[in-house]
Scaffold this motif. Structure first.
Motif, PDB file in Angstrom:
ATOM      1  N   GLU A  28       0.723  -1.181   0.060  1.00 25.45           N
ATOM      2  CA  GLU A  28       0.165   0.096   0.131  1.00 25.45           C
ATOM      3  C   GLU A  28       0.950   1.274   0.046  1.00 25.45           C
ATOM      4  OE1 GLU A  28      -2.276  -3.332   1.186  1.00 25.45           O
ATOM      5  OE2 GLU A  28      -0.334  -2.304   1.850  1.00 25.45           O
ATOM      6  N   ASP A  29       1.989   1.297   0.565  1.00 22.61           N
ATOM      7  CA  ASP A  29       2.908   2.315   0.633  1.00 22.61           C
ATOM      8  C   ASP A  29       3.388   2.789  -0.743  1.00 22.61           C
ATOM      9  OD1 ASP A  29       2.936   2.866   3.110  1.00 22.61           O
ATOM     10  OD2 ASP A  29       4.259   1.277   3.722  1.00 22.61           O
ATOM     11  N   PHE A  30       3.642   1.571  -1.537  1.00 28.50           N
ATOM     12  CA  PHE A  30       4.082   1.847  -3.005  1.00 28.50           C
ATOM     13  C   PHE A  30       2.918   2.395  -3.835  1.00 28.50           C
ATOM     14  CE2 PHE A  30       7.441  -0.752  -2.251  1.00 28.50           C
ATOM     15  CZ  PHE A  30       8.594  -0.509  -2.879  1.00 28.50           C
ATOM     16  N   GLU A  31       1.856   1.753  -3.582  1.00 29.86           N
ATOM     17  CA  GLU A  31       0.393   2.303  -4.498  1.00 29.86           C
ATOM     18  C   GLU A  31       0.245   3.762  -4.245  1.00 29.86           C
ATOM     19  OE1 GLU A  31      -1.908  -2.081  -4.670  1.00 29.86           O
ATOM     20  OE2 GLU A  31      -2.305  -0.605  -2.980  1.00 29.86           O
ATOM     21  N   ALA A  32       0.306   4.243  -2.909  1.00 25.73           N
ATOM     22  CA  ALA A  32       0.210   5.461  -2.359  1.00 25.73           C
ATOM     23  C   ALA A  32       0.828   6.557  -3.116  1.00 25.73           C
ATOM     24  CB  ALA A  32       0.183   5.580  -0.899  1.00 25.73           C
ATOM     25  N   VAL A  33       2.270   6.188  -3.054  1.00 24.34           N
ATOM     26  CA  VAL A  33       3.303   7.037  -3.564  1.00 24.34           C
ATOM     27  C   VAL A  33       3.281   7.130  -5.129  1.00 24.34           C
ATOM     28  CG1 VAL A  33       5.677   7.393  -3.908  1.00 24.34           C
ATOM     29  CG2 VAL A  33       4.827   6.670  -1.644  1.00 24.34           C
ATOM     30  N   PHE A  34       2.996   5.801  -5.777  1.00 21.09           N
ATOM     31  CA  PHE A  34       2.667   5.755  -7.334  1.00 21.09           C
ATOM     32  C   PHE A  34       1.577   6.560  -7.721  1.00 21.09           C
ATOM     33  CE2 PHE A  34       5.159   1.874  -8.794  1.00 21.09           C
ATOM     34  CZ  PHE A  34       6.391   2.166  -7.849  1.00 21.09           C
ATOM     35  N   ALA A  35       0.361   6.494  -6.998  1.00 19.97           N
ATOM     36  CA  ALA A  35      -0.920   7.138  -7.199  1.00 19.97           C
ATOM     37  C   ALA A  35      -0.840   8.650  -7.246  1.00 19.97           C
ATOM     38  CB  ALA A  35      -1.986   6.656  -6.223  1.00 19.97           C
ATOM     39  N   VAL A  36       0.193   9.289  -6.473  1.00 21.37           N
ATOM     40  CA  VAL A  36       0.382  10.603  -6.311  1.00 21.37           C
ATOM     41  C   VAL A  36       1.433  11.334  -7.453  1.00 21.37           C
ATOM     42  CG1 VAL A  36       0.794  12.709  -5.252  1.00 21.37           C
ATOM     43  CG2 VAL A  36      -0.732  10.896  -4.089  1.00 21.37           C
ATOM     44  N   HIS A  37       2.631  10.716  -7.149  1.00 17.32           N
ATOM     45  CA  HIS A  37       3.848  11.107  -7.959  1.00 17.32           C
ATOM     46  C   HIS A  37       3.499  10.557  -9.485  1.00 17.32           C
ATOM     47  CE1 HIS A  37       6.364  12.632  -4.704  1.00 17.32           C
ATOM     48  NE2 HIS A  37       5.970  11.505  -4.069  1.00 17.32           N
ATOM     49  N   LEU A  38       3.428   9.648  -9.416  1.00 12.52           N
ATOM     50  CA  LEU A  38       3.528   8.805 -11.203  1.00 12.52           C
ATOM     51  C   LEU A  38       1.837   9.052 -11.895  1.00 12.52           C
ATOM     52  CD1 LEU A  38       5.179   7.714 -13.576  1.00 12.52           C
ATOM     53  CD2 LEU A  38       4.629   5.490 -12.459  1.00 12.52           C
ATOM     54  N   SER A  59      12.648   3.248  -1.628  1.00 12.00           N
ATOM     55  CA  SER A  59      12.127   2.395  -2.895  1.00 12.00           C
ATOM     56  C   SER A  59      11.229   2.789  -3.680  1.00 12.00           C
ATOM     57  CB  SER A  59      12.545   0.999  -2.658  1.00 12.00           C
ATOM     58  OG  SER A  59      11.362   0.696  -1.439  1.00 12.00           O
ATOM     59  N   ASN A  60      10.003   3.000  -3.032  1.00 13.44           N
ATOM     60  CA  ASN A  60       8.822   3.452  -3.569  1.00 13.44           C
ATOM     61  C   ASN A  60       8.964   4.775  -4.285  1.00 13.44           C
ATOM     62  OD1 ASN A  60       8.692   4.595  -1.063  1.00 13.44           O
ATOM     63  ND2 ASN A  60       6.840   4.145  -0.491  1.00 13.44           N
ATOM     64  N   TYR A  61       9.359   5.833  -3.533  1.00 18.92           N
ATOM     65  CA  TYR A  61       9.574   7.118  -3.979  1.00 18.92           C
ATOM     66  C   TYR A  61      10.555   7.118  -5.297  1.00 18.92           C
ATOM     67  CZ  TYR A  61      10.756  12.004  -3.669  1.00 18.92           C
ATOM     68  OH  TYR A  61      10.995  13.399  -4.020  1.00 18.92           O
ATOM     69  N   ALA A  62      11.516   6.237  -5.027  1.00 19.71           N
ATOM     70  CA  ALA A  62      12.423   6.309  -5.957  1.00 19.71           C
ATOM     71  C   ALA A  62      12.058   5.735  -7.515  1.00 19.71           C
ATOM     72  CB  ALA A  62      13.502   5.536  -5.875  1.00 19.71           C
ATOM     73  N   ALA A  63      11.168   4.427  -7.185  1.00 18.56           N
ATOM     74  CA  ALA A  63      10.655   3.769  -8.432  1.00 18.56           C
ATOM     75  C   ALA A  63       9.618   4.672  -9.157  1.00 18.56           C
ATOM     76  CB  ALA A  63      10.122   2.548  -7.844  1.00 18.56           C
ATOM     77  N   ALA A  64       8.998   5.548  -8.483  1.00 18.95           N
ATOM     78  CA  ALA A  64       8.025   6.505  -9.030  1.00 18.95           C
ATOM     79  C   ALA A  64       8.744   7.758  -9.787  1.00 18.95           C
ATOM     80  CB  ALA A  64       6.948   6.961  -7.792  1.00 18.95           C
TER      81      ALA A  64
END
Length: 292
Positions: free
Chosen positions: A106-116, A154-159
């Motif tokens: 969910e931490d990946f999904e939240a960051v991807f949803a906003v940034h990417l 890792s989540n922020y960097a990937a986005a």
């Protein structure tokens, strides 16, 4: 060379504070009409008032960049009110920092949803306007965390690296329509970074020192497919390059040769910045043609 953004219409997401606020104020100082977007209406309205009180034109739009309908309405309203949509600064972002072992999906999904995806949603809404008018400047906010990695992100960097890939392709697709697409990688003291770095590390990293890069990327003379790094008044460029490499053809020991020659494969003398992804294929075919 003087920059004049009078007559241009800009949308800045996440502009209620931090970098977005600085970007919005800077664009307005150069004459752009600015839509100040933020999830927090009071923060966005305060920035709008700053612009208006300084003699500029601005309007507030309080919505999440993940809300497709609201973002589409924001873009349509700006274009309808002022007659064009020329500049889009995708700045909105959040953090969910933990080591990979402790991150939830969910931490990946939240960051991807906003940034990417937030950047995709806003750009997708603006793209038809820019294509029709034959002009546009799109700026994505990437990060050195994506370009080079950062512990616990890792989540922020990937986005953020995903935005570089998006920029690379949209710059190619937008070129014939006069749409230039670039990335900004900022270093600045913001609410997002205050818990990550010490006060000593953040000293001198005013958000206002980053925004000249946004103004330059929003200008008619801006390049396209550029990754501009900015912080503390300094500006650099990052490049994704390809080395000359080594050709092994159909040797049965190709895997062993790769393992034995990492230094030759990674030798950066003569490296290039490919014009597109197909450059890798053409480079490799030329290797085999030379050997044949």
């Amino acid at each position: 060379m003087a920059i004049d953004l009078r007559g241009r219409v800009a949308v800045v997401t996440g502009a209620g504070g931090g970098l977005g606020r600085s970007h919005a104020l800077a664009l307005a100082r150069y004459g752009a009409r600015v839509v100040v977007n933020d999830l927090g209406e009071s923060a966005a309205r305060a920035v709008t008032e700053e612009i208006v009180q300084a003699g500029g034109e601005a309007q507030t739009c309080a919505c999440s960049v993940t809300d497709r309908e609201a973002v589409a309405a924001m873009i349509e309203d700006a274009a309808g009110r002022w007659g064009s949509l020329d500049i889009l600064v995708n700045n909105a972002g959040i953090l969910r920092d933990r080591t990979f072992a402790n991150l939830e999906i969910e931490d990946f999904e939240a960051v991807f949803a906003v940034h990417l995806m937030g950047s995709v949603i806003a750009t997708k809404a603006a793209w038809p306007h820019m294509r029709r008018q034959g002009y546009g400047r799109v700026i994505f906010t990437t990060s050195s965390s994506g370009l080079y990695g950062n512990f616990g992100q890792s989540n922020y960097a990937a986005a953020k690296m995903g935005l570089v890939g998006l920029m690379q392709t949209l710059a190619l697709e937008g070129r014939k329509y006069g749409i230039h697409v670039n990335c900004l990688a900022p270093s600045a003291a913001t609410q997002m970074t205050e818990k990550l770095y010490s006060p000593e590390d953040l000293r001198g990293l005013s958000t206002d020192l980053v925004s000249p890069g946004v103004v330059a990327l929003a200008d008619e003379s801006a390049p396209t497919r550029t990754i501009l790094l900015a912080g503390a008044g300094a500006f650099e460029q990052a490049h994704i390059t390809m080395t000359q490499g080594v050709y092994f053809g159909d040797r049965t020991d190709a895997a062993e040769q790769i393992a034995a020659q990492w230094s030759r494969i990674g030798n950066r003398s003569g490296e290039q910045v490919p014009e597109s992804g197909s450059a890798q294929y053409h480079h490799e075919v030329r290797h085999s043609d030379r050997v044949a």
